[in-house]
Design an enzyme around this catalytic site. Structure first.
Site, PDB file in Angstrom:
ATOM      1  N   ASN A 317       0.847  -1.199   0.000  1.00 15.11           N
ATOM      2  CA  ASN A 317       0.000   0.000   0.000  1.00 15.11           C
ATOM      3  C   ASN A 317       0.886   1.254   0.000  1.00 15.11           C
ATOM      4  O   ASN A 317       2.117   1.143   0.043  1.00 15.11           O
ATOM      5  CB  ASN A 317      -0.939  -0.032   1.209  1.00 15.11           C
ATOM      6  CG  ASN A 317      -0.191   0.172   2.503  1.00 15.11           C
ATOM      7  OD1 ASN A 317       0.926  -0.322   2.688  1.00 15.11           O
ATOM      8  ND2 ASN A 317      -0.783   0.894   3.411  1.00 15.11           N
ATOM      9  N   CYS A 319       2.046   3.407   2.078  1.00  9.61           N
ATOM     10  CA  CYS A 319       3.103   3.641   3.083  1.00  9.61           C
ATOM     11  C   CYS A 319       3.991   2.450   3.336  1.00  9.61           C
ATOM     12  O   CYS A 319       4.881   2.494   4.207  1.00  9.61           O
ATOM     13  CB  CYS A 319       2.462   4.090   4.387  1.00  9.61           C
ATOM     14  SG  CYS A 319       1.876   5.772   4.299  1.00  9.61           S
ATOM     15  N   GLU A 321       3.522  -0.549   4.630  1.00 13.00           N
ATOM     16  CA  GLU A 321       3.370  -1.477   5.756  1.00 13.00           C
ATOM     17  C   GLU A 321       2.458  -2.661   5.462  1.00 13.00           C
ATOM     18  O   GLU A 321       2.385  -3.599   6.241  1.00 13.00           O
ATOM     19  CB  GLU A 321       2.846  -0.730   7.000  1.00 13.00           C
ATOM     20  CG  GLU A 321       1.350  -0.489   7.029  1.00 13.00           C
ATOM     21  CD  GLU A 321       0.891   0.654   6.160  1.00 13.00           C
ATOM     22  OE1 GLU A 321      -0.330   0.911   6.112  1.00 13.00           O
ATOM     23  OE2 GLU A 321       1.745   1.305   5.533  1.00 13.00           O
TER      24      GLU A 321
END
Length: 814
Positions: A317, A319, A321
């Site tokens: 995704n 970011c 994570e």
């Protein structure tokens, strides 16, 4: 015991504290009785939501329901009740007799007590028409025009619904490759990234959540060198985070100073060999310049892929994570660890529970007399897993194929926030071995209990449909993954705690509002300690705000300084150690930012990347203070500057995407003039924006023209004092008075605003020069914020791998 007595007894046990209407007394069913009392209790004495003014502001701006006229039509309590009621309905899918009133009440209480908060789309959309509840999506991009533009269309639908998207462009053939069907050549992955970026720019998701993308390219793709530097031009790819997908083979070649092969995406045949260290150093250099690209260790991610038979994970995704399969989505939520502590002494626990004994509570905080409340943490984990599993069923997915694979794997991502606050309350320094131990203890507990909760749900609801094809087939789990450390920039503002697993960003900072009032925001635990231990003063809080941290301030006790270390007082190595500690016990990955001072060298970044690799991290995001405000050369040939009359012509510095600044109001004869002064990394004025209240016409257009010309001069290296001299004293037919000073015109007003800023800046420089040599430099080395918020103009910070504004809640990716 008769029914009325049962009602009274049950209500007292729940601490409802109000008279239960006698009408419910006829109910004889114990379960029905419990349900009715819970339903009544919701209206009699719901948990009190203790929200800060900042949290309320964020909720009003981004989360609370509005009518067609834009007027807010629900309160924070209404919002949480809406979410709790909607998510509880999923219980009926598995048990038609389920007591959803009780479930709703438990969901409501854990959110109202700020113990657990789901991701933003769930808060925004649950119980409303959109009903899209997931934050994370990954879409595949195939190497054909049809596949590429299908992905563009799917991206638009996801962004419209409030989600963020991740892509791997690694399957696209390299620029210049032959296209057999057209006898032409491919334009390559970078050119198609521009298409996705443009589509995201056009959508903007109605202003609720802005589109966010992750663009990933494998390190063995032939276009990798162009990809690494594609964001050095700050006018491009503003809707993308980018990361390089590093393989184990590549990292070993870096360690051994060997060459590795660039591979054709179709045939997998080697195109050429290049030195691994040269590519690695290019990644380091670009990240040092402006924080991108990040890196992910793709083989490490696939090693933990719970469903390898369904395909390889290629992307994450926005970011980083949440690694996901193509078309997979995930919903996230975070436990507020600052709420998961209790006084060390059981008698003190009882005393603190007494609302009247606030003095005792303050004393406990001041003396860091807390320990982890494991029982409460366990209960919260189990309830959160129940909540997140329900979200999967209540979600309205933007695409059918996303719904199929998401429900097939039922991945959830339970994470944490408020970790730094927990450490402070326990009297533990963030940059200490004990903090690393606490991190491992907490996350291993959460990971273990979340899987046990998932297993318990599986016995009642069944395992996730693809369980038999997973690496967990023998464990019988409801969810393929249960834990993720996600960005919590906005929801941590709502919860009033530190962000994710980050250290606190600033002990105190000043927020300047439009009418030039200055509001000092102080960390609530620090404020409590300062008052309890007698060193609080408004002057001290403002002094701290100028620095952002409390190092070398003699008024503050040494032990307090040790606990309130900020992200900029912590060496990058400790950031990585903390990320690694959480990663050990997290199914998915960890979103975190490794902060560097402005003076950090490229070699410092390189050491951190290698340390992250050796300590088992799945990815790294770094940010060097002020780097996004600096001029960065774009790629391509460097052209000589044009010459006039034999002399070099001045070319103004390009404007960065992100700048930081303040706004002043100056009263003029034409109305209130709002002058925004944005600054460069050194703190000097870099550009001017003006807004003329509600006035228009010539006054507004002329002030805008002056602002543009002043900005051009400042970006061309003209000293601000010279600009002030040229504008000051110009008069018009409508002068005005401002704070006892005569404002002769809009030009004169702008000069006064710049002059005021310069005076404040010079005072700050004097203050900085008096600090010891080993102190953080306020103007240079310590730049605690990463530019101005595009929505409200306040300072932004980079945490959890994401830019967030703590004034209005704007977030680039969460």
């Amino acid at each position: 015991m008769n029914t009325v007595e049962k009602v009274k007894d049950f209500s007292e046990a729940m601490n409802i504290g109000a008279t239960i209407p006698v009408q419910v007394a006829w109910q004889t069913s114990e379960s029905q009785l419990k349900s009715d009392v819970l339903k009544i209790s919701q209206h009699l004495k719901p948990p009190e939501i203790k929200l800060s003014q900042n949290a309320i502001k964020v909720l009003e701006r981004r989360y609370l329901k509005k009518n067609e006229d834009g007027k807010i039509v629900e309160t924070p309590k209404d919002m949480l009740r809406r979410v709790a009621n909607n998510i509880a309905q999923a219980d009926l899918l598995y048990d038609p007799n389920a007591d959803i009133n009780e479930t709703e009440q438990r969901f409501y209480e854990t959110m109202a007590n700020l113990e657990f908060i789901p991701n933003s789309p769930t808060l925004m959309n649950a119980g409303r028409e959109l009903q899209q509840l997931s934050a994370c999506f990954v879409l595949p991009i195939g190497d054909s025009m049809e596949e590429i533009f299908t992905a563009v269309k799917d991206t638009a639908l996801i962004h419209k619904s409030g989600g963020g998207t991740g892509f791997s462009f690694s399957k696209l053939r390299a620029a210049g490759s032959r296209v057999a069907t057209t006898s032409g050549v491919s334009s390559g992955p970078i050119s198609f990234m521009k298409v996705f970026d443009g589509a995201t720019e056009a959508i903007k998701q109605g202003g609720t959540r802005r589109g966010a993308n992750m663009g990933i390219l494998r390190v063995d793709h032939p276009d990798i060198e162009e990809f690494i530097v594609c964001k050095q031009d700050n006018t491009k790819f503003n809707n993308f985070n980018i990361s390089v997908s590093l393989t184990e083979h590549f990292m070993k070649c870096v360690e051994n100073d060997e060459e590795y092969e660039l591979l054709d995406p179709h045939t997998k045949r080697a195109i050429k060999r290049v030195p691994a260290r040269r590519i690695f150093n290019s990644i380091v250099e670009s990240a040092w310049k402006n924080g991108e690209p990040g890196i992910i260790f793709i083989d490490r991610i696939n090693r933990d892929n719970p469903t390898p038979s369904l395909g390889e994970i290629e992307s994450t995704n926005p970011c980083g994570e949440q690694p996901l399969l193509p078309y997979e989505s995930c919903n996230l939520g975070s436990i507020n660890l600052s709420k998961m502590v209790k006084p060390k002494n059981s008698n003190e626990y009882k005393a603190m529970s007494n609302e009247k004994n606030s003095t005792h509570c303050s004393s406990l905080i001041a003396n860091c007399s807390f320990e982890i409340d494991w029982e409460k943490l366990k209960d919260t984990v189990w309830l959160s897993v129940h909540f997140l599993d329900n979200v999967i069923d209540m979600n309205r997915y933007p695409l059918k194929k996303i719904e199929l694979i998401t429900k097939g794997n039922r991945k959830i991502g339970l994470g944490v926030m408020g970790f730094a606050d927990m450490l402070i309350l326990m009297g533990v320094s963030y940059n200490s071995n004990r903090a690393i131990e606490v991190a491992e203890e907490v996350m291993s507990f959460i990971n273990r209990e979340s899987r046990m909760a998932s297993s318990s749900l599986a016995k009642k609801r069944g395992v996730f449909p693809n369980n038999h094809q997973s690496t967990f087939s023998s464990q019988q789990l409801r969810n393929a993954t249960t834990t993720t450390i996600a960005p919590t920039g906005t929801i941590s503002i709502i919860a009033g705690c530190s962000s994710g697993i980050e250290p606190i960003f600033a002990v105190s900072y000043i927020r300047t509002v439009m009418d030039k009032d200055e509001l000092v925001e102080v960390h609530p635990i620090f404020l409590e300690m300062a008052k309890e231990r007698g060193f609080y003063s408004e002057r001290l809080m403002k002094d701290i705000a100028k620095k952002g941290h409390i190092c070398d301030m003699p008024e503050i006790p040494e032990d307090i300084c040790k606990f309130f270390v900020t992200s900029h007082n912590i060496s990058p190595e400790w950031h990585i150690k903390m990320q690694s500690a959480f990663q050990k016990y997290t199914d998915n990955a960890v979103s975190k930012t490794v902060n560097f001072k402005t003076s950090a060298a490229e070699e410092d970044v390189k050491k951190v990347y290698m340390l992250a690799y050796k300590l088992g991290c799945k990815g790294v995001t770094i940010y060097r203070d002020g780097s996004r405000d600096e001029q960065v050369l774009s790629t391509g040939d460097k052209k000589e500057k044009a010459k006039g009359n034999g002399q070099p012509m001045i070319v103004p510095r390009p404007r960065p995407d992100i700048t930081r600044g303040t706004t002043q109001r100056v009263r003029t004869g034409c109305g209130n003039l709002y002058v925004t002064i944005n600054v460069c990394n050194e703190g000097k004025p870099f550009e001017i924006f003006t807004r003329m209240g509600k006035a228009g016409g010539c006054a507004a257009s002329q002030s805008e023209a002056i602002g543009r010309l002043v900005s051009l001069a400042l970006r061309s290296g003209i000293e601000p004092d010279e600009v002030v001299k040229q504008l000051m004293g110009i008069s018009c037919h409508m002068p005005a008075w401002e704070n006892g000073n005569r404002v002769l015109s809009c030009s004169d007003a702008i000069s006064k605003a710049v002059s005021t800023y310069l005076d404040e800046f010079k005072e700050l420089e004097k203050f900085s020069s008096k600090l010891p040599n080993n102190s953080a430099n306020i103007i240079g080395d310590f730049t605690p914020f990463a530019g101005a918020c595009p929505d409200c103009g306040s300072a932004m910070e980079l945490a959890d791998g994401c830019l967030v504004c703590r004034a209005c809640g704007y977030s680039k990716c969460s």
